[in-house]
Design a protein around this motif. Structure first.
Motif, PDB file in Angstrom:
ATOM      1  N   LEU A  28      96.426  16.339  64.100  1.00 55.37           N
ATOM      2  CA  LEU A  28      97.245  15.431  64.886  1.00 55.37           C
ATOM      3  C   LEU A  28      96.883  15.445  66.360  1.00 55.37           C
ATOM      4  CD1 LEU A  28     100.759  16.118  63.324  1.00 55.37           C
ATOM      5  CD2 LEU A  28      99.099  14.367  62.696  1.00 55.37           C
ATOM      6  N   THR A  29      96.058  16.398  66.773  1.00 53.23           N
ATOM      7  CA  THR A  29      95.733  16.519  68.194  1.00 53.23           C
ATOM      8  C   THR A  29      94.414  15.851  68.539  1.00 53.23           C
ATOM      9  OG1 THR A  29      94.705  18.689  67.797  1.00 53.23           O
ATOM     10  CG2 THR A  29      97.033  18.658  68.449  1.00 53.23           C
ATOM     11  N   GLN A  30      93.808  15.164  67.580  1.00 55.63           N
ATOM     12  CA  GLN A  30      92.593  14.419  67.882  1.00 55.63           C
ATOM     13  C   GLN A  30      92.918  13.294  68.853  1.00 55.63           C
ATOM     14  OE1 GLN A  30      91.734  13.609  63.616  1.00 55.63           O
ATOM     15  NE2 GLN A  30      89.634  14.041  64.203  1.00 55.63           N
ATOM     16  N   SER A  31      91.997  13.017  69.758  1.00 60.79           N
ATOM     17  CA  SER A  31      92.198  11.894  70.663  1.00 60.79           C
ATOM     18  C   SER A  31      91.912  10.591  69.929  1.00 60.79           C
ATOM     19  CB  SER A  31      91.272  12.014  71.877  1.00 60.79           C
ATOM     20  OG  SER A  31      89.920  11.845  71.484  1.00 60.79           O
ATOM     21  N   ILE A  32      92.377   9.493  70.496  1.00 61.80           N
ATOM     22  CA  ILE A  32      92.106   8.184  69.915  1.00 61.80           C
ATOM     23  C   ILE A  32      90.597   7.960  69.814  1.00 61.80           C
ATOM     24  CG2 ILE A  32      92.239   5.690  70.356  1.00 61.80           C
ATOM     25  CD1 ILE A  32      94.794   6.842  69.248  1.00 61.80           C
ATOM     26  N   GLN A  33      89.851   8.419  70.817  1.00 63.67           N
ATOM     27  CA  GLN A  33      88.398   8.227  70.808  1.00 63.67           C
ATOM     28  C   GLN A  33      87.732   8.969  69.657  1.00 63.67           C
ATOM     29  OE1 GLN A  33      90.210   8.879  73.477  1.00 63.67           O
ATOM     30  NE2 GLN A  33      89.935   7.047  74.728  1.00 63.67           N
ATOM     31  N   ASP A  34      88.370  10.066  69.179  1.00 64.03           N
ATOM     32  CA  ASP A  34      87.815  10.804  68.047  1.00 64.03           C
ATOM     33  C   ASP A  34      88.075  10.078  66.731  1.00 64.03           C
ATOM     34  OD1 ASP A  34      86.920  12.861  69.649  1.00 64.03           O
ATOM     35  OD2 ASP A  34      88.802  13.973  69.501  1.00 64.03           O
ATOM     36  N   LEU A  35      89.122   9.242  66.724  1.00 62.38           N
ATOM     37  CA  LEU A  35      89.531   8.593  65.476  1.00 62.38           C
ATOM     38  C   LEU A  35      88.797   7.290  65.222  1.00 62.38           C
ATOM     39  CD1 LEU A  35      93.381   9.164  65.745  1.00 62.38           C
ATOM     40  CD2 LEU A  35      91.768  10.427  64.337  1.00 62.38           C
ATOM     41  N   PHE A  36      88.569   6.508  66.286  1.00 54.50           N
ATOM     42  CA  PHE A  36      87.873   5.228  66.097  1.00 54.50           C
ATOM     43  C   PHE A  36      87.335   4.742  67.433  1.00 54.50           C
ATOM     44  CE2 PHE A  36      92.200   4.033  67.170  1.00 54.50           C
ATOM     45  CZ  PHE A  36      92.041   2.967  68.040  1.00 54.50           C
ATOM     46  N   GLU A  37      86.514   3.718  67.357  1.00 51.91           N
ATOM     47  CA  GLU A  37      85.909   3.140  68.554  1.00 51.91           C
ATOM     48  C   GLU A  37      86.160   1.641  68.566  1.00 51.91           C
ATOM     49  OE1 GLU A  37      81.434   2.501  70.520  1.00 51.91           O
ATOM     50  OE2 GLU A  37      81.708   3.659  68.668  1.00 51.91           O
ATOM     51  N   PHE A  38      86.648   1.114  69.687  1.00 53.80           N
ATOM     52  CA  PHE A  38      86.832  -0.326  69.803  1.00 53.80           C
ATOM     53  C   PHE A  38      85.471  -1.017  69.794  1.00 53.80           C
ATOM     54  CE2 PHE A  38      90.887   1.044  71.693  1.00 53.80           C
ATOM     55  CZ  PHE A  38      91.756   0.197  71.021  1.00 53.80           C
ATOM     56  N   LYS A  39      85.343  -2.057  69.001  1.00 50.70           N
ATOM     57  CA  LYS A  39      84.079  -2.799  68.905  1.00 50.70           C
ATOM     58  C   LYS A  39      84.190  -4.205  69.468  1.00 50.70           C
ATOM     59  CE  LYS A  39      81.339   0.172  66.879  1.00 50.70           C
ATOM     60  NZ  LYS A  39      80.122   0.660  67.573  1.00 50.70           N
ATOM     61  N   GLU A  40      85.282  -4.882  69.148  1.00 50.61           N
ATOM     62  CA  GLU A  40      85.404  -6.280  69.569  1.00 50.61           C
ATOM     63  C   GLU A  40      86.875  -6.680  69.581  1.00 50.61           C
ATOM     64  OE1 GLU A  40      83.924 -10.777  68.253  1.00 50.61           O
ATOM     65  OE2 GLU A  40      83.511  -9.054  66.963  1.00 50.61           O
ATOM     66  N   PHE A  41      87.256  -7.437  70.603  1.00 47.90           N
ATOM     67  CA  PHE A  41      88.594  -8.025  70.636  1.00 47.90           C
ATOM     68  C   PHE A  41      88.524  -9.359  69.911  1.00 47.90           C
ATOM     69  CE2 PHE A  41      91.664 -10.838  72.934  1.00 47.90           C
ATOM     70  CZ  PHE A  41      92.803 -10.281  72.377  1.00 47.90           C
ATOM     71  N   LEU A  42      89.276  -9.503  68.841  1.00 46.37           N
ATOM     72  CA  LEU A  42      89.173 -10.689  67.997  1.00 46.37           C
ATOM     73  C   LEU A  42      90.078 -11.820  68.449  1.00 46.37           C
ATOM     74  CD1 LEU A  42      88.963  -8.959  64.511  1.00 46.37           C
ATOM     75  CD2 LEU A  42      87.101  -9.847  65.930  1.00 46.37           C
ATOM     76  N   GLY A  43      90.944 -11.565  69.425  1.00 50.20           N
ATOM     77  CA  GLY A  43      91.751 -12.645  69.959  1.00 50.20           C
ATOM     78  C   GLY A  43      93.222 -12.510  69.642  1.00 50.20           C
ATOM     79  N   ASN A  44      94.009 -13.361  70.278  1.00 50.22           N
ATOM     80  CA  ASN A  44      95.447 -13.409  70.053  1.00 50.22           C
ATOM     81  C   ASN A  44      95.750 -14.324  68.868  1.00 50.22           C
ATOM     82  OD1 ASN A  44      96.304 -11.981  72.590  1.00 50.22           O
ATOM     83  ND2 ASN A  44      95.182 -13.684  73.479  1.00 50.22           N
ATOM     84  N   ILE A  45      96.787 -13.971  68.119  1.00 50.39           N
ATOM     85  CA  ILE A  45      97.238 -14.827  67.025  1.00 50.39           C
ATOM     86  C   ILE A  45      98.462 -15.598  67.488  1.00 50.39           C
ATOM     87  CG2 ILE A  45      98.163 -14.908  64.683  1.00 50.39           C
ATOM     88  CD1 ILE A  45      96.567 -12.445  64.025  1.00 50.39           C
ATOM     89  N   VAL A  46      98.412 -16.909  67.358  1.00 49.30           N
ATOM     90  CA  VAL A  46      99.516 -17.771  67.768  1.00 49.30           C
ATOM     91  C   VAL A  46     100.012 -18.529  66.544  1.00 49.30           C
ATOM     92  CG1 VAL A  46     100.238 -19.635  69.290  1.00 49.30           C
ATOM     93  CG2 VAL A  46      98.476 -18.035  70.049  1.00 49.30           C
ATOM     94  N   TRP A  47     101.311 -18.385  66.250  1.00 52.23           N
ATOM     95  CA  TRP A  47     101.912 -19.100  65.129  1.00 52.23           C
ATOM     96  C   TRP A  47     102.557 -20.374  65.653  1.00 52.23           C
ATOM     97  CZ3 TRP A  47     100.908 -17.252  60.388  1.00 52.23           C
ATOM     98  CH2 TRP A  47     100.524 -15.919  60.284  1.00 52.23           C
ATOM     99  N   VAL A  48     102.184 -21.515  65.088  1.00 47.35           N
ATOM    100  CA  VAL A  48     102.675 -22.798  65.589  1.00 47.35           C
ATOM    101  C   VAL A  48     103.175 -23.658  64.430  1.00 47.35           C
ATOM    102  CG1 VAL A  48     101.114 -22.739  67.570  1.00 47.35           C
ATOM    103  CG2 VAL A  48     100.389 -23.878  65.467  1.00 47.35           C
TER     104      VAL A  48
END
Length: 214
Positions: free
Chosen positions: A82-102
């Motif tokens: 539980l003490t692993q950092s976020i960087q140890d768990l995964f790496e951000f690759k790409e922001f896919l965008g916001n989802i808008v419901w219309v």
């Protein structure tokens, strides 16, 4: 060779009004085509929100001490996991965008098409790209949505144009893009004119002239 403690599994089992923790290991039974228990060792007892380890278990696992096995929800896990950092768990690759419901995907897309956005069909909706901004537009239905509707937000663009801001505002009105002139503060505290539009989901779009000169 001592077993790698990070590979050990634990289970919490309720017996009457108490909860006990066990270490276990399963192996594959090739005959019956299923997993079967190899061993099961008492570990300790859940008291409040903590796991108190048995003395016998600590003797078998001298590399562990009280507090090394903790509750995570209803599960027992090694605290080190539980003490692993976020960087140890995964790496951000790409922001896919916001989802808008219309309510009306086509109406929403028409607004951004007038602004010159790139619009492509996507799974269950449309992708709208405009100067680095990406929106996934999804049709709202009468049933439950997989995501909560987000509150309207603001998109801020620096634009290049030969027109002054007032003329630009009039030209956008002529194309059916209703807007208003506003003043915003730029670094240094100076107030400059900008154009404010609102898309069909009530998101604010602010257009400020690049290298503004009064």
């Amino acid at each position: 060779m001592e077993e790698d403690i990070s590979q050990v599994n634990f289970v919490v089992q309720k017996v009457r009004t108490s909860r006990y923790v066990y270490e276990y290991k399963n192996v594959w039974d090739p005959v019956n085509k299923r997993s079967k228990p190899l061993y099961r060792i008492p570990v300790g007892k859940v008291i409040g929100d903590k796991i108190v380890l048995n003395d016998e278990y600590l003797q078998k696992r001298p590399n562990l001490k009280q507090g090394d096995i903790v509750l995570a929800g209803t599960k027992a896990v090694l605290a080190s996991r539980l003490t692993q950092s976020i960087q140890d768990l995964f790496e951000f690759k790409e922001f896919l965008g916001n989802i808008v419901w219309v309510e009306d995907v086509d109406h929403f897309a028409m607004f951004y098409r007038k602004l010159g956005a790139e619009i492509k069909a996507a799974e269950d909706g449309l992708d709208i790209k405009l100067c680095g901004m990406r929106l996934r537009v999804m049709q709202r239905t009468s049933g439950p949505q997989p995501f909560e509707d987000s509150k309207p937000c603001s998109f801020y663009f620096d634009i290049a144009t030969e027109s002054n801001i007032l003329a630009l505002s009039c030209q956008l009105h002529a194309k059916g893009l209703h807007n208003e002139l506003i003043e915003i503060l730029i670094p240094g505290g100076e107030a400059v004119r900008a154009v404010l539009l609102k898309d069909p989901a009530n998101n604010q779009i602010i257009l400020k002239k690049q290298n503004y000169v009064r």
